[in-house]
Each structure stands twice: as C-alpha cells, then as structure tokens.
Scaffold this active site. Structure first.
Site, mmCIF file in Angstrom:
data_model
loop_
_atom_site.group_PDB
_atom_site.id
_atom_site.type_symbol
_atom_site.label_atom_id
_atom_site.label_comp_id
_atom_site.label_asym_id
_atom_site.label_seq_id
_atom_site.Cartn_x
_atom_site.Cartn_y
_atom_site.Cartn_z
ATOM 1 N N VAL B 34 0.812 -1.214 0.000
ATOM 2 C CA VAL B 34 0.000 0.000 0.000
ATOM 3 C C VAL B 34 0.847 1.267 0.000
ATOM 4 O O VAL B 34 0.567 2.215 -0.707
ATOM 5 C CB VAL B 34 -0.934 -0.008 1.230
ATOM 6 C CG1 VAL B 34 -1.718 1.285 1.300
ATOM 7 C CG2 VAL B 34 -1.868 -1.197 1.142
ATOM 8 N N ASP B 36 3.678 1.871 -1.216
ATOM 9 C CA ASP B 36 4.604 2.079 -2.328
ATOM 10 C C ASP B 36 4.096 3.065 -3.372
ATOM 11 O O ASP B 36 4.805 3.398 -4.314
ATOM 12 C CB ASP B 36 4.922 0.743 -3.022
ATOM 13 C CG ASP B 36 5.726 -0.176 -2.115
ATOM 14 O OD1 ASP B 36 6.366 0.339 -1.181
ATOM 15 O OD2 ASP B 36 5.701 -1.389 -2.334
ATOM 16 N N LYS B 38 1.249 2.648 -5.273
ATOM 17 C CA LYS B 38 0.687 1.938 -6.430
ATOM 18 C C LYS B 38 -0.568 2.628 -6.966
ATOM 19 O O LYS B 38 -0.692 2.858 -8.167
ATOM 20 C CB LYS B 38 0.369 0.506 -5.999
ATOM 21 C CG LYS B 38 -0.218 -0.359 -7.063
ATOM 22 C CD LYS B 38 -0.131 -1.808 -6.646
ATOM 23 C CE LYS B 38 -0.790 -2.058 -5.303
ATOM 24 N NZ LYS B 38 -2.198 -2.398 -5.425
ATOM 25 N N GLY B 468 -29.091 -44.391 -1.881
ATOM 26 C CA GLY B 468 -30.285 -43.697 -1.403
ATOM 27 C C GLY B 468 -29.973 -43.002 -0.090
ATOM 28 O O GLY B 468 -28.903 -43.210 0.494
ATOM 29 N N SER B 542 -23.755 -43.345 -0.718
ATOM 30 C CA SER B 542 -22.990 -42.898 -1.902
ATOM 31 C C SER B 542 -23.673 -41.735 -2.624
ATOM 32 O O SER B 542 -24.224 -41.915 -3.695
ATOM 33 C CB SER B 542 -22.726 -44.070 -2.846
ATOM 34 O OG SER B 542 -23.878 -44.840 -3.071
#
Lengths: 317, 634
Positions: B34, B36, B38, B468, B542
């Site tokens: 932050v 730097d 930018k 099921g 399953s």
C-alpha cells in the site's frame, strides 16, 4: 426451420467492414468464448436486452458465437413502460430482423400501483420497475444464467465484479463472496435456484463499443444521434419531454435543443447531451473529447453514495 | 432500416478513430504494498491518458475528504477501492480492473491488493496478464513483499517485468540509490524466468518518468513507464506452435451441419489440415472454418471459430482438436503447482471437480509434495494446504485429458479446482508435467478369469449397488434380496456401509475426503468379489454421482446395476430407524446427506425402487425379477 443464414440476415450487405484492430478482435473473441461457455454449462440462459448500444453489441457477438445456429436462448426486455418509443420500435425490429425469441416483461404489480418516476422518486421506481421486474422475470421462467451488457469501466463497483457473477437463490450479489476468476476458466456450477449473471463485455470500454459498432456496421437506436428535441433542464440534466406523461414544474417551458444520448434508460431519468453529432464517426470523434463519464447522464446512479453497488447487491444488473 | 444508425455511416477518417491502426491490447498487473504508491501510479496513468473523467474525479475528491488519508491531496487509492467496505475500512479487498488507451495501445490493468488475500488476488490478476509492474519504495528498496510478489508473478507465467523504483523524489533522485535497488532486484530475479526486466526511477506523485521523461533524472536514459508499456514486445503467436483448440460447444442447428465451436489455444489451422481429436485420438481433417462473416481459409491462436470436419467422428465438449502430426500429450496424473483459495483447506484424497480447458472431470490431489514459503522459496512439509498457500502436488483425474505444461501453454496447462459441495472455486493450478506411474505398474495376467470362476460357481456375477438417503431402506431391501438369492443357491456377499466401517474402513471418518475414500475402497472390493464370481450387494448412501460412476467404471456392461432406493427425505425423517435425523435436528450432527450435504439422485439407474406405498419384500422381489429379465439369474 432454416437455421443457416443467408446474407440478408447477416450484417447489412454492401458494407465493407473495417479490419478489426487486434485489440477489438481480442475483445470480440473473448466475448464469444464467454457466450459459448454459458451455453455449454448452464441449463437455461437468457440475454437481457435493453436496446442500448451495449445490448446491440452483446447481441451481435451472441449471433457470431452460435452461427450458423440460431441463438440457443431468448432475449428478455424489461419494459418499465417509461422507455423511449424509439427503443421499443428498435427492439421489435431487431427481434424480427434476427429471428429472435423476444420476451417482454413488466412488473404488473408495480404498474397496477401506478409506480412512476415522478411520484415515487427514481430510487424506489428503479427498485420496483427494473430490479424487481428483472428478478420476477428471471425467477418465474427459471433462468439460471442471464447475460448483461455491463462493462467494468462504467462504475467502480462494476470494476470489481466477475465475468461470471454468482447470484444467491434470492438473486443477490455478495461482493465479498465472489469466486476467484482465473484465466478463462469460468466456474458456472450452481445449485437449484441459484444463478449466474454473465457479463461478456466486462473488458470493453465505451470507446471500444462505439468503434466496434462502426467497424461491424451494427444498427443502434437513432437516439444516439443528434436531433432537435423538446428539453427541460433539471439539476443540470437535459431531460427530453418525450410524451404527455412528463410532469412539468410550474413555469417550466420545454425548449427545442439539438441533443443526443450517450446512455439510454427511462426517458424522465436519462439526461441528454447537447451535440450536433449525426453520424457514428461524429459520435466517436465527439467522444474522444469527453471529460465526463457516460453514467453522468443517469440520474439513478447519483441517488446516494455507492448507489450502484447497493442496487447490484439487491439484484440490479 | 432507414432510421437506424448505420444508414448514417459515412466513410470516416478511420485513422482518427483508431480503427485502421494496429492498436493491440496489453494486459498488465500492478503489485506493491500500500505504501509504495501503487494507486497513485495507476491514478496518474489514468488521469494523464484521459481515462479518468471529471465526474469520476469529482467523486474522488468528495471521497478523499470523507475517507481519504492523503490530507489535502486526492487519495487515488479510493478510485481503485470500488466497494463500500473497502472505502470505509481503507483496505483493498479484491482485484480491480481499469482501462486506458493511447494511440499505440489499449491497456487493461489488474490492480491487486498489497496485503489482504494477496496470493489469491495476485494469482487471479496475474493469470490473464502479459506483464507485471512491481513497485518498490526508493527509500526501502527490495523488501519481502517484492520477493513474494515476484514469485507469484513468475508462478503464473508472466515473462515481462517492470520494476518501478518509486518515490525517487524522497531520495533526491539519487542515481546510486536507484542503481543499487535495480542491481539487487536483478540478482534476486535470476531464476524466475523473466524474459524482459526493466527498471525505471519514478515519482508517481509528481509524474517523473511515468508518462513524461523527468528533468530530475538526467542520468536515466531509459523509457518512461508509459513508453515502455506502449512498446514492449509480447509474443502472442510464436511461430511453429502446433494447432490446439478445446471444443466448447457442438453446433448442430440441423442435420446437415455439425460444427465444433472453440477458441484456438495455439498455432494455426487451415482448411484441409489433418487433425486428431483428443483424448480419444481419432483422426479427421478440417473441411471448413466457419464464422458469421464467412468461411476462412486459415484461423490462428485467439480466433473464436467453428470447425467442420470431413469425417463424422465423435467429438464433444471438453475434447481438444489438435494437429494430427503433433497431437498434445494425454494423461490423467500430473505434477502441478497449486494455489489454494478457499477457507476450507485442501486435503489429499478429497474428491473435487477439476476444470481444465473446457473439460470438467472429477479428481483429487493424491499427495502434497511440499508447500512453498513464498518469501524464502523454501520447501516445507505439509499435510494440507490452507487459504493462500502455494504447494506442489500430485493430481489424479478420473479420466485422461489433453494438456500441455503450463510453461508451454497457459490455456492447456491451467486448471481450477471446484468444491463439489459449495461449488466455490477452491484452488487454481498449473501443470508441470504428467506422471506416468500407471504405465510402470503392469497388470499381472492370470489364467483363471472371472468367466471361468463364474462357470465353476454355476452363476453369473453382478454388482448390485444400492444408493439412497439414510433411512431409505437400502439395508433392509439388500438383506431380503440376499436371502432370496441364497434360497435359490446363489453365492452372494453383502457389503454394508456400517459393517465395513468396523473393519476394512475402520481408519476412515466422515469428512468428505474419507467418505470418498470409503466408497473407493468398497468399489474396489466389490470388483474383486465379482471377479471371484460372486453376486455382490453393496449398500451405501454414496451421495455423489461421480463416485458411483467411479464404482461402475472399468466394468463390463451389464455387470454393474445401480439400484436407487427412492424415498423422499420427509419419509426418511419420519422413519428415522437409527435416530440420526433427530440428532441432526438437535444440531448434534452436521454434514448430513439430504439435510446440509447434497444427495445427487441417479439419473438413469438400472433399477428404481420407490418405497412409499410398497413393502420391502415386494421391492426385493422386483430386484429378483429384474435380475431374471437381465439374464443374471437363469
């Protein structure tokens, strides 16, 4: 059904297209890719068609993506009943010309209650007649993906929105819970009731749109070109007195002025700009000199701080 | 048409409108912490290229007074913090995209946060970028964050880097200071695979060397940042790359047309070219390249086209059409780099969906080889990967895919990992190379086979896979079916969900990963028993289609019969034979199938048993009758 198109239903004959610049070509092909991903991965998409310039480009790209097949989804127009007549005529003509399935939806409940932009204020009116109407149409017909023409350069909350933008079962956007979007690997997985709003034009700018319209000879609503209109000036906005429903303040007197639109919406809420640009190239030349953004002319965006983000969270496009 | 716009088109001065020009597109990423500068840098680029409009600037001034941290000055950071929460908290949460243009190029800037979620957001921004602009503060030089960002930039395959040494005004535009930072970074960056690395001394706040050369740096002879961005050469279509196109969508408007729509990932294709469809490897040739503007003689990388082939062969979404002479490799096991992006950690063995190109398949990480410390590049042992971790893993897919290593092709070497429960994008990866473990392990051929054993038993083997919801009646019906089979002299064995957890699967719990492994082991055992000639009755919730498909895979047709015990959830809750639903309702169990974990019902089960209004015995009889119809029972 003959799906293969003849020249007549393709781009207008006699037009020699410009060779697309590499940059427009790249944007075009990215958008086509997005359309195809959605058609392949989602069960029931729809294209939200507003009749505006971005919608025109969106539709044009969709036609390209699925050629020679017909569009594998319908187009949906949310009619607030306060649109310019020219937009409705253009909508119907476009659907006819391209052989599209057009669905028009109006919030019947809002209409019965007489919700209009004068008595209810632009914010509530937009919520009922646009946002709610859109959510009704999407939910009632069970669409799981909706294409929109929004661009990231329009507004700063849009700059942060994904191309595949996830919506909860309540059709709400949560900016903090967006899915990371890497490369061109879009994640279209949803559960029952959830949906994705898709923005194939995310990376386009207003200038790209116009240059592409010019290069590809795409028809647009004539309101984008300057002509004399009866105007009243409100809060610095030029409002066209489009029909008898327009309410004039005491002493307010419409005057004829040469205007056009940068952005189209409901006529009492859309500011025109003074201009003499009567051709596409004049429009583009004028645009290059603009120092204000196109949403400047949209009253609904200025209702409150961060108003676009708030509307989007609630389900607005 | 007379009143539509195009009628008004006159021949425009195309060059003025930038249409005839060769304006191309450069996508770049900015990174830096932050402080730097930018946001100031991007704000300045936007402002000076007139991409920032007056009303946006006015809004920015308003916001600067309300939330700003730059005193009297405009706080450009607020321009990029598009979300309310970001402005209020003064932090950047998410990647933001910005657009500007010059006469020479159009630019898309991905701006990524310096602190928060940096790995995930940087990886996102970097995935589509051609170049990275790395900012450092001239007073501080190369810091940990610089190294971290460089690593991610390199990981995502960016080959062009600009090091902007910002705030030069605060060090008196000192040449020696700049040179020291430049050299220190160049030393660090060797080995990161950058093709071009340019260092620029700048002051974003005052504009030095951003869009105009600075009088303060007479010693600097290089380009301004904008100059460099406008002119840096990015190879998008290297000569000699073989043709590849992932199929997105099969275009079949009527019986006379069948085309394969996709975007060319690499190389070129011409009418008549021989192609191979992968992973199947069937060959054909390109008959036509279709677009709405007409047929093309040739199409190249980046083009969205529809291919029509000369011979009708089976092609579907997810296949890759490739040059027949140089087909892409095909594999189902990979070594890959992975960036984890989910709050829920990655566990090896858990089943995910993997989207690579246009194909989505089931898959899992079989091993985490190591985690990488992005600051030191150190390799660390890891049993799981957490949010923002980067690791090197082995990936196993349920079916093979055509691919290229990421260093060779971004589109054929990248993948995302999707969580099957939440559908979130949980991770992103890049393929390093294929693992060929499968081919080193050969199958020992045995003389006595399934048919021989079955013949000795005097019966046909089969796997009856009961699926099921919990409480649907699977075990009850399965038990009755076995009794009926036993009574007519058949050799059977029941694999029951609860029973196997007492032995074979004693080490497994109920996490998703363990559930997947549970089903995998049972499926393998069922196959072995069927091989031994038995009629196997497996009774498992399953819940995932993929897992049941896995149990079925590799078996000859007719051997695997999916039996869907179809009981509505309300009925299961009412029956609640094990009292589990009551526990769920009391909040004592979570992740329970049908309640807060999904159940994917079979789409085409061989046998469907709606249990409401029927008895278990009648349903078991139905199964027996179906086995007779199918010839399993003579």
């Amino acid at each position: 059904m003959q799906a293969l198109q003849s020249g007549a239903s393709g781009p207008a004959t006699g037009h020699v297209p410009f060779l697309l610049s590499p940059h427009l070509k790249r944007l075009q092909d990215e958008s086509i890719f997005i359309f195809r991903e959605v058609a392949a991965e989602l069960r029931k998409p729809v294209l939200l068609y507003s009749t505006g310039k971005d919608s025109s480009v969106l539709l044009h790209l969709a036609m390209k993506a699925f050629h020679p097949a017909r569009l594998p989804f319908p187009i949906l127009h949310i009619d607030t009943t306060w649109k310019f007549r020219e937009m409705i005529a253009f909508r119907d003509e476009t659907a006819r010309r391209l052989g599209l399935e057009l669905i028009v939806h109006t919030n019947g409940e809002g209409l019965r209650r007489g919700v209009n932009p004068f008595d209810y204020g632009s914010s509530y009116y937009t919520q009922v007649m646009k946002t709610e109407a859109l959510k009704q149409a999407l939910a009632e017909r069970g669409y799981d993906a909706a294409f929109g023409g929004a661009r990231r350069d329009e507004e700063r909350s849009r700059a942060k929105e994904r191309i595949f933008s996830f919506r909860s079962a309540a059709q709400e956007w949560d900016p903090k819970k967006q899915r990371p979007e890497l490369w061109n690997l879009y994640n279209g997985r949803i559960r029952e009731g959830e949906s994705i709003r898709v923005f194939p034009l995310s990376n386009w700018t207003e200038l790209d749109i116009w240059q592409y319209i010019l290069a590809e000879n795409i028809p647009v609503v004539p309101l984008y070109f300057a002509k004399p209109q009866p105007i009243v000036e409100r809060d610095g906005q030029l409002i066209v007195v489009h029909d008898r429903r327009m309410r004039l303040a005491p002493g307010e007197e419409p005057t004829m002025r040469m205007v056009r639109f940068r952005s189209l919406g409901c006529y009492p809420l859309t500011g025109a700009i003074e201009s003499t640009a009567g051709t596409l190239s004049a429009v583009i030349a004028e645009m290059l000199g603009f120092r204000t953004s196109e949403r400047m002319g949209r009253l609904i965006d200025r209702d409150e701080e961060a108003s676009m983000e708030r509307k989007k969270r609630e389900g607005y496009f | 048409m007379a009143d539509t716009a195009t009628a008004a088109t006159t021949a425009p001065a195309a060059n003025v409108l930038g249409l005839s020009g060769k304006a191309d597109l450069l996508r770049f990423l900015t990174c830096g912490s932050v402080d730097d500068g930018k946001s100031t840098l991007i704000g300045r680029l936007l402002y000076e290229t007139r991409a920032l409009f007056e009303d946006q600037l006015a809004a920015l001034e308003r916001d600067s007074r309300k939330y700003g941290t730059a005193g009297e000055h405009i706080d450009f950071a607020l321009l990029l913090d598009g979300l309310e929460a970001e402005r209020e908290q003064g932090i950047t949460i998410d990647v933001s995209y910005r657009y500007f243009a010059t006469d020479r190029r159009r630019f898309i800037v991905a701006d990524t946060p310096g602190h928060q979620q940096y790995t995930r957001n940087m990886a996102t921004g970097a995935s589509t970028a051609d170049l990275a602009v790395l900012l450092v503060d001239a007073r501080k030089g190369v810091v940990n964050q610089t190294r971290r960002h460089s690593f991610i930039v390199s990981l995502l395959g960016i080959r062009h880097v600009v090091l902007v040494v910002n705030k030069m005004d605060l060090v008196g535009f000192d040449q020696a200071q700049f040179a020291a930072i430049r050299d220190s970074y160049a030393g660090f960056a060797t080995g990161l695979g950058f093709e071009s690395l340019v260092a620029i001394p700048a002051s974003a706040r005052f504009g030095d060397n951003v869009t105009r050369p600075s009088d303060n740096t007479p010693w600097y002879e290089g380009p301004t940042l904008l100059d460099h961005l406008e002119t840096v050469r990015i190879e998008t279509d290297p000569a000699g790359e073989p043709f590849r196109m992932p199929v997105q969508w099969v275009n079949r408007p009527h019986f006379d047309f069948r085309g394969y729509a996709g975007t060319i990932a690499s190389g070129r294709v011409r009418q008549g070219d021989r192609i191979s469809v992968l992973p199947a490897g069937k060959n054909s040739a390109v008959a036509r390249i279709v677009t709405r503007e007409g047929e093309l003689a040739e199409a190249r990388v980046g083009d969205a086209v529809t291919l029509v082939l000369t011979e009708e062969i089976d092609v579907s979404r997810g296949d890759v059409i490739a040059a027949a002479a140089v087909p892409a490799p095909v594999a189902d096991q990979f070594a890959a780099h992975l960036v984890w992006m989910s709050e829920t950690p990655l566990f090896p063995g858990r089943s995910y969906l993997i989207k690579a190109g246009t194909r989505t398949v089931a898959g899992s990480v079989t091993a985490i080889k190591h985690r990488i410390n992005v600051d030191t590049h150190e390799h660390l042992a890891a049993k799981e990967l957490h949010l923002n971790d980067v690791g090197v893993v082995n990936l196993s897919l349920s079916s093979p895919i055509a691919f290229e290593p990421y260093t060779k092709s971004r589109s054929l070497g990248s993948f995302i990992i999707i969580d099957r429960l939440s559908n979130e994008t949980a991770g992103a990866g890049t393929i390093d190379f294929a693992l060929r473990r499968g081919t080193n392990l050969t199958w020992q051929h045995l003389d006595i086979d399934r048919a021989a054993r079955a013949a000795l038993n005097g019966q046909k083997p089969a796997i009856l896979w009961f699926t099921g919801l919990s409480g649907a009646g699977k075990s009850t019906i399965a038990n009755l079916v076995e009794r009926k089979l036993f009574a007519i002299g058949r050799h059977t064995y029941v694999l029951d969900g609860d029973n196997v957890r007492h032995g074979l699967n004693r080490d497994l719990g109920f996490t998703e990963a363990d559930r997947v492994e549970n089903i995998r082991r049972v499926a393998e055992v069922a196959k072995l028993f069927a091989d031994a000639g038995l009629i196997v009755i497996a009774s498992f919730i399953s819940p995932y289609r993929e897992d049941r498909a896995m149990a079925r895979s590799g078996l000859e047709k007719g051997l695997f019969l999916e039996v869907f015990v179809d009981t509505p959830i309300e009925e299961c809750q009412r029956r609640d034979p094990k009292g589990l639903y009551a526990k769920v309702a009391a909040g004592k169990i979570s992740n329970f199938t049908g309640i807060d974990a999904p159940y994917e019902p079979p789409e085409n089960p061989e046998i469907r048993l709606p249990t409401v209004g029927s008895t278990a015995d009648a349903l078991a009889e139905e199964v027996i009758a179906e086995l007779r119809r199918r010839g399993v029972l003579g």
